[in-house]
Design a protein around this motif. Sequence first.
Motif: not given
Length: 134
Positions: A21-27, A112-117, A45-51
Amino acid sequence: MYRGTRRKSSSAAMQITFLSISLPYGFLISVERASHFNHSKLFQVLASQIGSMGTILFARKEEGLAVAPTFNVTVVFGKRNEPMLVACARQIIQYMSDTGSTKALVLSLGLRDHSMETMKAIVSTIKEKLPEIS
């Protein structure tokens, strides 16, 4: 807007179901279930913004005599001082348990972003898409 692909490959010994799944949040989030002789014990499960895989966590439900279920989350590799990553894994394994799954979870978070959102977006996407691959 979600953009996803679903693949299923199989051989006589192993079957792998894969959802990307590609998300608009960049990951990108990938969910994989591998079963060996129709016996599946784990979701990956793999969730990645940095590849890359980033921090790898292992989560499972603890079996015991307690009325309320308990969950064990450990950091296998990566950042051990990020409580949001552990909370994310705990929420996912608790959801899996609430839906009747007894599988363990391997969660790889390269963020990259570890925010709650960001964590909420990951958890809600996985909750939404997990039934498609179960």
